[in-house]
Design a protein around this motif. Structure first.
Motif, PDB file in Angstrom:
ATOM      1  N   ALA A 222       0.890  -1.131   0.128  1.00 33.03           N
ATOM      2  CA  ALA A 222       0.030   0.095  -0.104  1.00 33.03           C
ATOM      3  C   ALA A 222       1.035   1.421   0.116  1.00 33.03           C
ATOM      4  CB  ALA A 222      -1.018  -0.015   1.153  1.00 33.03           C
ATOM      5  N   CYS A 223       2.115   1.229   0.102  1.00 30.48           N
ATOM      6  CA  CYS A 223       2.923   2.276   0.200  1.00 30.48           C
ATOM      7  C   CYS A 223       3.182   2.637  -1.207  1.00 30.48           C
ATOM      8  CB  CYS A 223       4.430   1.994   0.912  1.00 30.48           C
ATOM      9  SG  CYS A 223       4.018   1.313   2.482  1.00 30.48           S
ATOM     10  N   GLN A 224       3.353   4.095  -1.419  1.00 31.20           N
ATOM     11  CA  GLN A 224       3.702   4.843  -2.760  1.00 31.20           C
ATOM     12  C   GLN A 224       4.547   5.798  -2.324  1.00 31.20           C
ATOM     13  OE1 GLN A 224       2.287   3.689  -5.511  1.00 31.20           O
ATOM     14  NE2 GLN A 224       1.156   1.968  -4.328  1.00 31.20           N
ATOM     15  N   ALA A 225       5.173   5.793  -3.221  1.00 33.77           N
ATOM     16  CA  ALA A 225       6.535   6.659  -3.473  1.00 33.77           C
ATOM     17  C   ALA A 225       5.793   8.398  -3.523  1.00 33.77           C
ATOM     18  CB  ALA A 225       7.571   6.900  -4.430  1.00 33.77           C
ATOM     19  N   LEU A 226       6.582   9.192  -2.496  1.00 32.22           N
ATOM     20  CA  LEU A 226       5.758  10.472  -2.568  1.00 32.22           C
ATOM     21  C   LEU A 226       6.269  11.347  -4.124  1.00 32.22           C
ATOM     22  CD1 LEU A 226       6.636  11.813   0.983  1.00 32.22           C
ATOM     23  CD2 LEU A 226       4.221  10.739   0.099  1.00 32.22           C
ATOM     24  N   SER A 227       5.381  11.964  -4.566  1.00 32.62           N
ATOM     25  CA  SER A 227       5.796  13.021  -5.836  1.00 32.62           C
ATOM     26  C   SER A 227       5.305  14.264  -5.581  1.00 32.62           C
ATOM     27  CB  SER A 227       5.024  12.293  -6.866  1.00 32.62           C
ATOM     28  OG  SER A 227       3.539  12.419  -6.661  1.00 32.62           O
ATOM     29  N   GLY A 228       5.662  15.000  -6.869  1.00 30.75           N
ATOM     30  CA  GLY A 228       5.267  16.481  -6.847  1.00 30.75           C
ATOM     31  C   GLY A 228       6.340  17.392  -5.912  1.00 30.75           C
ATOM     32  N   ASP A 229       5.583  18.133  -5.190  1.00 35.52           N
ATOM     33  CA  ASP A 229       6.173  19.239  -4.061  1.00 35.52           C
ATOM     34  C   ASP A 229       6.552  18.206  -2.795  1.00 35.52           C
ATOM     35  OD1 ASP A 229       5.578  21.280  -5.667  1.00 35.52           O
ATOM     36  OD2 ASP A 229       3.959  21.792  -4.622  1.00 35.52           O
ATOM     37  N   GLN A 230       6.060  16.949  -2.475  1.00 41.29           N
ATOM     38  CA  GLN A 230       6.436  16.099  -1.471  1.00 41.29           C
ATOM     39  C   GLN A 230       7.550  15.074  -1.723  1.00 41.29           C
ATOM     40  OE1 GLN A 230       2.276  14.769  -0.538  1.00 41.29           O
ATOM     41  NE2 GLN A 230       2.586  15.704   1.234  1.00 41.29           N
ATOM     42  N   ALA A 231       7.930  15.136  -3.071  1.00 41.35           N
ATOM     43  CA  ALA A 231       9.073  14.120  -3.397  1.00 41.35           C
ATOM     44  C   ALA A 231      10.218  14.344  -2.537  1.00 41.35           C
ATOM     45  CB  ALA A 231       9.280  14.180  -4.886  1.00 41.35           C
ATOM     46  N   GLN A 232      10.652  13.169  -2.213  1.00 45.33           N
ATOM     47  CA  GLN A 232      11.940  13.318  -1.372  1.00 45.33           C
ATOM     48  C   GLN A 232      12.950  12.179  -1.581  1.00 45.33           C
ATOM     49  OE1 GLN A 232      11.403  13.853   2.698  1.00 45.33           O
ATOM     50  NE2 GLN A 232      13.255  14.947   3.131  1.00 45.33           N
ATOM     51  N   PHE A 233      14.144  12.195  -1.802  1.00 44.91           N
ATOM     52  CA  PHE A 233      14.963  11.499  -2.094  1.00 44.91           C
ATOM     53  C   PHE A 233      16.083  11.119  -1.084  1.00 44.91           C
ATOM     54  CE2 PHE A 233      13.333  12.885  -5.964  1.00 44.91           C
ATOM     55  CZ  PHE A 233      12.701  11.740  -6.711  1.00 44.91           C
ATOM     56  N   GLY A 234      16.899   9.947  -1.058  1.00 47.10           N
ATOM     57  CA  GLY A 234      17.731   9.801  -0.158  1.00 47.10           C
ATOM     58  C   GLY A 234      18.990   8.921  -0.524  1.00 47.10           C
TER      59      GLY A 234
END
Length: 349
Positions: A222-234
């Motif tokens: 159920a977990c989805q990668a955040l996108s748009g203004d919320q996108a965050q990488f590491g």
């Protein structure tokens, strides 16, 4: 006697005709359009080329300029110029998702199994502004034999899809989530090395999701990668030593949200390894980022122009070539050939 006089006259006429054509140029003429590799125009073109290459490289690491191998500037009607570069690059420690400017990125050391890239780049200069119209690149690691010669105990690259590597990344990500509430999913394995006899070192990119670590443990699908203004990488670096007992160490750097960045893996809703890119390979080859740039060879129909044909001849002029000398006072010397390849900025593989 008459024959001797006639012979002398013929010789004098030949000498006169030779002198009438003016002084003779001495030495080979420089190749067409070749310029000094370390000139200001070369530096400017290389900077534009490096920005283009790193912007279009979507996997692995950013690359830094090591040396300009060749620089040619050719006129183009009516008033523009075509700039052709051959570049030698080195991999840095900055992943392509790292917002750190290239000039602040550290080039990976030779003993850390460095990777070199060769790029041919074609640029158009109009009204004093440079733009890239085509690039062809290929990258490859230094040989394991060379690394062992200078550092027998240094870790060596292994395939990104090796089962031990995949298991190591899973353990490292689990370890990270055990001490952090937010749940991150794997984007890609960027680098993997074997430290003899029993340690795997891995580097990998991650993306923030809409789940907490607790939520993911109950229903990770159920977990989805955040996108748009919320996108965050590491980006994470860690190691797993298996014997005599399992030891896991991992450190992750999470970057500030980058709304303008859309990683291609996330765009395809396919988080994880890309078999077409990394299957059996020990690094993300720059060739995969630029091979699609050469579908159309027509400069009028495509902004991306192939440079393979233009760069087929290696016109590299060695610095050790001695300058020609004039045999006669009236002879004209060609100007010395431009100095290429240029200086090495880091080290040579």
């Amino acid at each position: 006697m008459k024959a001797l006089v006639a012979l002398i006259l013929l010789v004098q006429i030949a000498v006169y005709q030779a002198n009438a054509h003016g002084p003779k140029p001495i030495g080979p003429s420089p190749p067409l359009g070749l310029r000094d590799c370390d000139s200001s125009e070369g530096e400017e073109a290389a900077e534009v080329a490096m920005d283009y290459i790193n912007t279009h490289h979507k996997h692995g690491y950013k690359y830094a300029l090591n040396r300009i191998e060749e620089l040619r500037v050719l006129p183009r009607r009516p008033a523009s110029e075509v700039v052709i570069l051959e570049l030698d690059l080195l991999e840095t420690k900055c992943h392509v998702l790292n917002p750190l400017p290239l000039e602040n990125c550290t080039v990976r050391e030779l003993i850390n199994h460095a990777i070199e890239a060769d790029c041919d780049v074609k640029l158009l200069k109009e009204d004093g502004k440079l733009s890239v119209t085509g690039a062809r690149c290929h990258s490859s690691p230094d040989s394991a034999e060379d690394i062992i010669k200078i550092c027998p105990d240094c870790p060596l690259l292994i395939p990104l899809n090796d089962t031990q590597v995949v298991k190591t990344v899973e353990l490292l990500l689990d370890q990270y989530h055990s001490t952090n509430d937010a749940y991150f999913m794997l984007i890609e394995i960027a680098r993997a090395q074997m430290q003899a006899p029993n340690t795997i070192i891995a580097e990998f990119a991650i993306s923030a999701t809409n789940c907490s670590s607790k939520d993911a443990s109950e229903n990770v699908k159920a977990c989805q990668a955040l996108s748009g203004d919320q996108a965050q990488f590491g980006f994470c670096v860690g190691s797993v030593m298996h014997v005599p007992k399992e030891e896991i160490h991992v450190e992750c750097e999470v970057y500030a949200p980058q709304s303008e960045v859309a990683h291609p893996v996330l765009a395809k809703d396919n988080v994880g390894l890309l078999p077409a890119v990394v299957q059996g390979f020990s690094h993300h080859n720059l060739r995969h980022s630029h091979s699609s740039q050469f579908n159309d060879s027509s400069e009028s129909n495509s902004a991306e122009v192939p440079v393979a044909a233009t760069l087929s001849a290696k016109l590299v002029v060695k610095r050790t070539v001695s300058e020609p000398t004039a045999e006669h006072p009236g002879d004209v010397l060609h100007p010395p050939p431009p100095q290429c390849p240029g200086r090495i900025r880091h080290f040579h593989i």
